[in-house]
Design a protein around this motif. Sequence first.
Motif, PDB file in Angstrom:
ATOM      1  N   VAL A   1       0.848  -1.192   0.000  1.00 51.27           N
ATOM      2  CA  VAL A   1       0.000   0.000   0.000  1.00 51.27           C
ATOM      3  C   VAL A   1       0.887   1.247   0.000  1.00 51.27           C
ATOM      4  O   VAL A   1       0.700   2.168  -0.801  1.00 51.27           O
ATOM      5  CB  VAL A   1      -0.954   0.014   1.222  1.00 51.27           C
ATOM      6  N   LEU A   2       1.861   1.276   0.896  1.00 50.33           N
ATOM      7  CA  LEU A   2       2.771   2.425   0.977  1.00 50.33           C
ATOM      8  C   LEU A   2       3.560   2.608  -0.312  1.00 50.33           C
ATOM      9  O   LEU A   2       3.784   3.735  -0.756  1.00 50.33           O
ATOM     10  CB  LEU A   2       3.738   2.259   2.154  1.00 50.33           C
ATOM     11  N   ASN A   3       3.975   1.506  -0.904  1.00 47.73           N
ATOM     12  CA  ASN A   3       4.715   1.552  -2.163  1.00 47.73           C
ATOM     13  C   ASN A   3       3.890   2.256  -3.245  1.00 47.73           C
ATOM     14  O   ASN A   3       4.401   3.109  -3.979  1.00 47.73           O
ATOM     15  CB  ASN A   3       5.086   0.122  -2.587  1.00 47.73           C
ATOM     16  N   GLN A   4       2.616   1.916  -3.345  1.00 47.59           N
ATOM     17  CA  GLN A   4       1.758   2.528  -4.364  1.00 47.59           C
ATOM     18  C   GLN A   4       1.452   3.988  -4.043  1.00 47.59           C
ATOM     19  O   GLN A   4       1.403   4.832  -4.945  1.00 47.59           O
ATOM     20  CB  GLN A   4       0.474   1.717  -4.534  1.00 47.59           C
ATOM     21  N   TYR A   5       1.263   4.308  -2.756  1.00 42.41           N
ATOM     22  CA  TYR A   5       1.068   5.708  -2.382  1.00 42.41           C
ATOM     23  C   TYR A   5       2.312   6.528  -2.707  1.00 42.41           C
ATOM     24  O   TYR A   5       2.217   7.669  -3.142  1.00 42.41           O
ATOM     25  CB  TYR A   5       0.737   5.841  -0.900  1.00 42.41           C
TER      26      TYR A   5
ATOM     27  N   LEU B   1       1.286  11.264 -18.027  1.00 43.96           N
ATOM     28  CA  LEU B   1       1.215  11.377 -16.571  1.00 43.96           C
ATOM     29  C   LEU B   1      -0.165  11.002 -16.052  1.00 43.96           C
ATOM     30  O   LEU B   1      -0.301  10.325 -15.028  1.00 43.96           O
ATOM     31  CB  LEU B   1       1.570  12.798 -16.129  1.00 43.96           C
ATOM     32  N   GLN B   2      -1.205  11.430 -16.765  1.00 42.69           N
ATOM     33  CA  GLN B   2      -2.569  11.101 -16.356  1.00 42.69           C
ATOM     34  C   GLN B   2      -2.793   9.583 -16.414  1.00 42.69           C
ATOM     35  O   GLN B   2      -3.387   9.004 -15.507  1.00 42.69           O
ATOM     36  CB  GLN B   2      -3.572  11.830 -17.245  1.00 42.69           C
ATOM     37  N   ALA B   3      -2.299   8.928 -17.463  1.00 42.02           N
ATOM     38  CA  ALA B   3      -2.440   7.473 -17.579  1.00 42.02           C
ATOM     39  C   ALA B   3      -1.680   6.758 -16.456  1.00 42.02           C
ATOM     40  O   ALA B   3      -2.184   5.794 -15.865  1.00 42.02           O
ATOM     41  CB  ALA B   3      -1.938   6.999 -18.941  1.00 42.02           C
ATOM     42  N   GLN B   4      -0.468   7.252 -16.154  1.00 46.38           N
ATOM     43  CA  GLN B   4       0.304   6.651 -15.056  1.00 46.38           C
ATOM     44  C   GLN B   4      -0.411   6.831 -13.723  1.00 46.38           C
ATOM     45  O   GLN B   4      -0.436   5.915 -12.891  1.00 46.38           O
ATOM     46  CB  GLN B   4       1.695   7.278 -14.980  1.00 46.38           C
ATOM     47  N   LEU B   5      -0.995   8.003 -13.528  1.00 48.03           N
ATOM     48  CA  LEU B   5      -1.716   8.278 -12.284  1.00 48.03           C
ATOM     49  C   LEU B   5      -2.946   7.385 -12.158  1.00 48.03           C
ATOM     50  O   LEU B   5      -3.214   6.832 -11.090  1.00 48.03           O
ATOM     51  CB  LEU B   5      -2.114   9.748 -12.235  1.00 48.03           C
ATOM     52  N   GLU B   6      -3.681   7.215 -13.245  1.00 46.59           N
ATOM     53  CA  GLU B   6      -4.854   6.333 -13.221  1.00 46.59           C
ATOM     54  C   GLU B   6      -4.440   4.894 -12.923  1.00 46.59           C
ATOM     55  O   GLU B   6      -5.090   4.206 -12.139  1.00 46.59           O
ATOM     56  CB  GLU B   6      -5.605   6.404 -14.557  1.00 46.59           C
ATOM     57  N   GLY B   7      -3.353   4.454 -13.547  1.00 45.95           N
ATOM     58  CA  GLY B   7      -2.842   3.104 -13.265  1.00 45.95           C
ATOM     59  C   GLY B   7      -2.433   2.948 -11.813  1.00 45.95           C
ATOM     60  O   GLY B   7      -2.677   1.920 -11.177  1.00 45.95           O
ATOM     61  N   THR B   8      -1.811   3.988 -11.268  1.00 42.88           N
ATOM     62  CA  THR B   8      -1.391   3.954  -9.870  1.00 42.88           C
ATOM     63  C   THR B   8      -2.591   3.914  -8.939  1.00 42.88           C
ATOM     64  O   THR B   8      -2.588   3.187  -7.935  1.00 42.88           O
ATOM     65  CB  THR B   8      -0.497   5.172  -9.544  1.00 42.88           C
ATOM     66  N   GLU B   9      -3.631   4.669  -9.263  1.00 42.52           N
ATOM     67  CA  GLU B   9      -4.854   4.635  -8.442  1.00 42.52           C
ATOM     68  C   GLU B   9      -5.447   3.228  -8.431  1.00 42.52           C
ATOM     69  O   GLU B   9      -5.917   2.751  -7.393  1.00 42.52           O
ATOM     70  CB  GLU B   9      -5.884   5.650  -8.952  1.00 42.52           C
ATOM     71  N   ASN B  10      -5.415   2.549  -9.578  1.00 42.51           N
ATOM     72  CA  ASN B  10      -5.893   1.164  -9.625  1.00 42.51           C
ATOM     73  C   ASN B  10      -5.021   0.254  -8.769  1.00 42.51           C
ATOM     74  O   ASN B  10      -5.527  -0.624  -8.062  1.00 42.51           O
ATOM     75  CB  ASN B  10      -5.933   0.650 -11.071  1.00 42.51           C
TER      76      ASN B  10
END
Length: 200
Positions: free
Chosen positions: A38-42, A129-138
Motif C-alpha cells: 500500500v505504501l509503495n503505491q502511495y 502522466l494522467q495514464a500513469q496516475l490512473e494506473g497507480t490509483e488502480n
Amino acid sequence: MRKSWTVLVVFLALGLAGCGYNTFQRNDELIKSSWSEVLNQYQRRADLIPNLVNTVKGFAAQEKEVLLGVTNARAKVGGIQATPELINSPEAFAKFQAAQGELSGALSRLLVVSENYPQLKSDANFRDLQAQLEGTENRITVARNRYIKAVQEYNVTVRSFPSNLTAMMFGYKTKPNFTVENEKEVSKPPIVDFSPAPAK
C-alpha cells in the motif's frame, strides 16, 4: 526424570501449535507485507504529482488555488511518518487515511481543471502522466484490498476461540482497517431523476 521433561516439552509444543500463536505470526507478517505494498503505491503516486503539477502549471498557471491545494495535500501526506506502528494505532491510521483522502480529492480537482484546457489535454506529457496516475490509483485499490483481507483474517484470529486466549496472553489486539470517509452518505441510495429541467 529426563523422560518426564521430554514428555512435558512435547505437550507444551503441541499446546502452542494449537493455540494459534503461529497463525498470529503468519497473519502479522502478511499484514506487514500488504501494508508495505500500500505504501509503495502511495509513494508512486506522490512521486508522479510534482511532474503532473508542473505540466498543468505550464498551461494553467492561473489555477494557483488548485495547484497549491495539490502541493499542500502532498506535503501533508509526506509529513506523516509511515512507521510499522501506524498500522497498530487506530488514531494514527485514521490520520494517515484522512491525509491520503485529501490528496485524492486535490488530484481530482486538478484533473477537473484540466478539462477546461484543451491544449493541456492534448499534451503528450500530460496524457502520459494522467495514464500513469490512473494506473497507480488502480494499483492502490488492489493493494488496499489485499491489506483489508489480511487485516480481516488477523482480526478474526484475534477474536476467535481458542486463539483469542493466546491473543490476550501475548497482547495481540485487532488492527485498524480502511474505512469509507462518508459512510452515511455512501449508504444512501442515489436519487435518479430523468425529468426534464424546468424551463427558465
